[in-house]
Design an enzyme around this catalytic site. Structure first.
Site, short mmCIF file in Angstrom:
data_model
loop_
_atom_site.label_atom_id
_atom_site.label_comp_id
_atom_site.label_asym_id
_atom_site.label_seq_id
_atom_site.Cartn_x
_atom_site.Cartn_y
_atom_site.Cartn_z
N LYS A 88 4.51 -29.70 -9.92
CA LYS A 88 4.48 -31.16 -9.82
C LYS A 88 4.66 -31.75 -11.22
CE LYS A 88 2.31 -34.74 -9.97
NZ LYS A 88 2.69 -35.97 -10.74
N GLU B 107 -5.38 -26.89 -19.53
CA GLU B 107 -5.02 -27.17 -20.92
C GLU B 107 -5.11 -28.68 -21.07
OE1 GLU B 107 -3.46 -28.47 -23.83
OE2 GLU B 107 -1.47 -27.69 -23.28
N CYS C 175 -0.98 -32.77 -27.36
CA CYS C 175 -2.40 -32.47 -27.15
C CYS C 175 -3.02 -31.85 -28.40
CB CYS C 175 -2.59 -31.57 -25.94
SG CYS C 175 -1.44 -30.20 -25.92
N GLU D 25 -9.04 -39.27 -27.87
CA GLU D 25 -7.63 -38.88 -27.98
C GLU D 25 -6.77 -40.13 -27.78
OE1 GLU D 25 -5.83 -36.44 -24.79
OE2 GLU D 25 -5.02 -35.20 -26.40
P1 NDP Z 1 -2.88 -37.21 -16.43
O1 NDP Z 1 -3.86 -36.15 -16.74
O2 NDP Z 1 -3.22 -38.25 -15.46
O3 NDP Z 1 -1.51 -36.56 -15.90
C1 NDP Z 1 -1.13 -35.21 -15.99
C2 NDP Z 1 -0.53 -34.75 -14.67
O4 NDP Z 1 -1.52 -34.73 -13.65
C3 NDP Z 1 0.57 -35.66 -14.14
O5 NDP Z 1 1.52 -34.90 -13.45
C4 NDP Z 1 -0.22 -36.53 -13.17
O6 NDP Z 1 0.58 -37.18 -12.23
C5 NDP Z 1 -1.13 -35.51 -12.54
N1 NDP Z 1 -2.33 -36.03 -11.90
C6 NDP Z 1 -2.91 -37.26 -12.06
N2 NDP Z 1 -4.05 -37.33 -11.32
C7 NDP Z 1 -4.18 -36.13 -10.69
C8 NDP Z 1 -5.15 -35.57 -9.80
N3 NDP Z 1 -6.22 -36.26 -9.42
N4 NDP Z 1 -4.99 -34.31 -9.35
C9 NDP Z 1 -3.93 -33.59 -9.75
N5 NDP Z 1 -2.97 -34.06 -10.58
C10 NDP Z 1 -3.10 -35.31 -11.05
O7 NDP Z 1 -2.44 -37.87 -17.78
P2 NDP Z 1 -1.83 -39.33 -17.97
O8 NDP Z 1 -0.38 -39.22 -17.85
O9 NDP Z 1 -2.49 -40.33 -17.09
O10 NDP Z 1 -2.26 -39.64 -19.46
C11 NDP Z 1 -3.56 -40.12 -19.72
C12 NDP Z 1 -4.10 -39.55 -21.00
O11 NDP Z 1 -4.24 -38.16 -20.86
C13 NDP Z 1 -3.21 -39.73 -22.20
O12 NDP Z 1 -3.40 -40.95 -22.80
C14 NDP Z 1 -3.61 -38.59 -23.07
O13 NDP Z 1 -4.73 -38.94 -23.83
C15 NDP Z 1 -3.98 -37.52 -22.08
N6 NDP Z 1 -2.92 -36.53 -21.86
C16 NDP Z 1 -3.07 -35.31 -22.40
C17 NDP Z 1 -2.08 -34.37 -22.25
C18 NDP Z 1 -2.21 -33.03 -22.83
O14 NDP Z 1 -1.22 -32.31 -22.96
N7 NDP Z 1 -3.39 -32.60 -23.15
C19 NDP Z 1 -0.83 -34.66 -21.56
C20 NDP Z 1 -0.78 -35.97 -20.97
C21 NDP Z 1 -1.79 -36.85 -21.15
P3 NDP Z 1 1.18 -38.62 -12.65
O15 NDP Z 1 2.06 -38.39 -13.80
O16 NDP Z 1 1.95 -39.04 -11.50
O17 NDP Z 1 0.01 -39.48 -12.95
#
Ligand code: NDP
Length: 506
Positions: A212, A286, A320, A417
């Site tokens: 996904k 992660e 990250c 973050e």
């Molecule tokens: P999310 O953790 O929401 O998104 C990561 C993935 O998880 C996306 O594919 C998202 O779908 C999906 N997702 C969202 N909710 C669920 C759920 N309940 N169960 C399973 N999968 C889910 O990150 P965001 O994009 O909302 O970013 C928010 C914050 O997270 C950022 O500001 C940053 O601080 C942090 N972040 C950290 C990352 C890392 O690599 N450590 C990467 C991205 C974000 P969808 O995209 O459709 O929401």
């Protein structure tokens, strides 16, 4: 865009003045500007609509739902993409199960390896196409997609192809077995690379996958699905379900999924851990980070400045493991910050497809709002904000590179973050204080050390609670090297031999 984003704002003006008064604007000194060097979009043809990739074919969601994906640098709509529903998740997991039991699981590792090598080679052959598409859908500069994301994604497939027929020598017993169907949810910051991190080890180990991608960056995962077709990967081995968070939640919770791998926010990681607790599913997370990049007074300053810039401004800080907290020894702090400002004044922000661009667009309005809000909190809590003179494009989501000095450990910008091009600078006097401050975070993903003393590097690496510690460099990745965190940065390792463990029944 909110006022404190830097677009002609007081902060940007103050930044401009600071650079001018220091006489350090290299743009001014240089007296010339780079001519635009745009990469052509022609190599990519973006369809109006994209389907889900299930059982080796693209098709609409069963309920016909779609969602748009846009170019964050221009807000231009790029395509409509199928929005998977619960019935699509059921179907994808079912075909993945069948492919696992009948084809991929029983297949000798040496045969699986051939497919992985093929995918790796096609990625290389089509690398320009991928680089342009990733820049358009994500907003990151073409020089990063071209030189980092795509080559590393191919390297992961090459690396794990090499393991596919050698699993019995990987240190997990004489006959390690795959787990079954892996549900994999990835974020938007490195869309293709995260897909490769997830798929390559899973497939090498003999699992099948339901992937996904993030809602805002689905296109490169769908192009990768096309590559799977081109490589004649058996149907059902890789399935790509596009959509929002609910799709990810449905994939990980599905009873037919036996292994869950997630990269993203700590908040969602916790929600996933709760959702599957007690199910017996194997889980790797992660998550986020707030890494310390520690600069000692004996560090080679030129290299350290490049490392600081790469640590936090690479990929607009959407990383990250970004070095978002600069810990600099007090005796050299003023000098390092001055030099950093001079260097930042030379960064070019703008069109992600321009080969000279250093800083591209923020991936979404939502992320821009978050960066804006946290930066405002930094100012409100008393830290000093600075950005170089920097004209932001009129359309799209943009944020000027920003440095906060006078940051204390209790400030939100030192704890949370930000996931954007924002650096918080703190100081220390002794190595012990550096370690204490570096470890004063709920995260533990990565860290950096800059010093000439080898013994100090080893001492710091032992003391800092971080999954990865870079010494006199930052943000270096290699498929052979494990990556992962402690504490709220998650658990499990991706990459290297360790990355196989997550996909084997060991
Ligand atoms: P999310 O953790 O929401 O998104 C990561 C993935 O998880 C996306 O594919 C998202 O779908 C999906 N997702 C969202 N909710 C669920 C759920 N309940 N169960 C399973 N999968 C889910 O990150 P965001 O994009 O909302 O970013 C928010 C914050 O997270 C950022 O500001 C940053 O601080 C942090 N972040 C950290 C990352 C890392 O690599 N450590 C990467 C991205 C974000 P969808 O995209 O459709 O929401």
């Amino acid at each position: 865009m909110a006022d404190d984003s830097g677009r002609g704002t007081a902060a940007a003006r103050r930044g401009a003045e600071a650079v001018r008064s220091a006489g350090s604007s290299l743009t001014t000194e240089r007296g010339w500007e780079y001519a635009p060097a745009p990469e052509s979009r022609e190599i990519v043809s973006i369809a109006d609509e994209y389907g889900l990739f299930v059982n080796g074919e693209f098709g609409p969601a069963m309920n016909g739902a779609t969602f748009p994906t846009i170019n964050p640098a221009t807000e231009e709509p790029l395509a409509r993409v199928a929005l998977a529903g619960p019935a699509d998740v059921d179907r994808a997991v079912a075909v993945a199960r069948t492919a696992y039991e009948r084809v991929w699981g029983p297949m000798p590792g040496s045969e699986r390896a051939k497919y992985l090598y093929r995918i790796a080679r096609i990625l290389q052959e089509r690398s320009r196409e991928f680089a342009v598409l990733e820049s358009i859908d994500n907003g990151k500069p073409i020089k990063e997609t071209r030189d980092v994301d795509i080559p590393l994604a191919a390297a992961h497939f090459f690396y794990y192809a090499g393991w596919a027929d050698k699993l019995e020598y990987a240190g997990f017993g004489p006959a390690p077995r795959p787990i079954g169907v892996a549900g994999q949810v990835i974020p938007w910051n490195f869309p293709l690379l995260m897909a490769a991190w997830k798929l390559a080890p899973a497939l090498a180990a003999g699992n099948t996958c339901v992937l996904k991608p993030a809602e805002t960056t689905p296109l490169s995962a769908l192009l990768l699905a096309e590559v799977c077709q081109q490589a004649e990967l058996p149907p059902g081995v890789v399935n790509v379900l596009t959509g929002a968070g609910e799709v990810g939640a449905a994939v990980v919770a599905h009873p037919g999924v036996h292994k869950v791998a997630f990269t993203g926010s700590t908040e969602v990681g916790i929600a996933i851990a709760e959702a599957i607790a007690g199910s017996g599913k194997k889980l790797t997370l992660e998550l986020g980070g707030k890494a310390a990049n520690v600069v000692f007074d004996d560090a080679p300053v030129d290299q350290a400045i490049e490392g600081i810039v790469n640590g936090i401004f690479f990929n607009q800080g959407h990383v990250c493991c970004a070095g978002s907290r600069l810990l600099v020894q007090e005796s050299v702090a003023e000098h390092v910050v001055d030099r950093l400002r001079q260097r930042l004044a030379t960064l070019r922000l703008g069109d992600p497809l321009d080969k000279n661009t250093d800083i591209g667009a923020i991936n979404s309005r939502q992320q821009l709002d978050k960066i804006t809000e946290l930066s405002a909190a930094g100012e409100a809590e008393g830290a000093r904000r600075w950005s170089p003179p920097c004209e932001l494009p009129k359309k799209g989501f943009w944020f000027a590179p920003t440095v906060f000095t006078g940051v204390s450990q209790s400030h939100r910008i030192a704890r949370e973050e930000i996931f954007g091009p924002v650096l918080s600078v703190l100081t220390f006097r002794t190595p012990d204080e550096a370690v204490t401050k570096a470890n004063n975070t709920q995260y533990g993903l990565s860290a950096g050390v800059w010093t000439e003393k080898g013994s100090r590097i080893l001492w710091m690496a032992q003391k800092m609670r971080a999954g990865v510690v870079w010494a006199n460099t930052y943000n270096r990745f290699d498929p052979a090297s494990p990556f992962g965190g402690y504490r709220e940065s998650g658990f499990g390792r991706e990459g290297g031999r360790h990355g196989l463990a997550a996909y084997l029944d060991v």
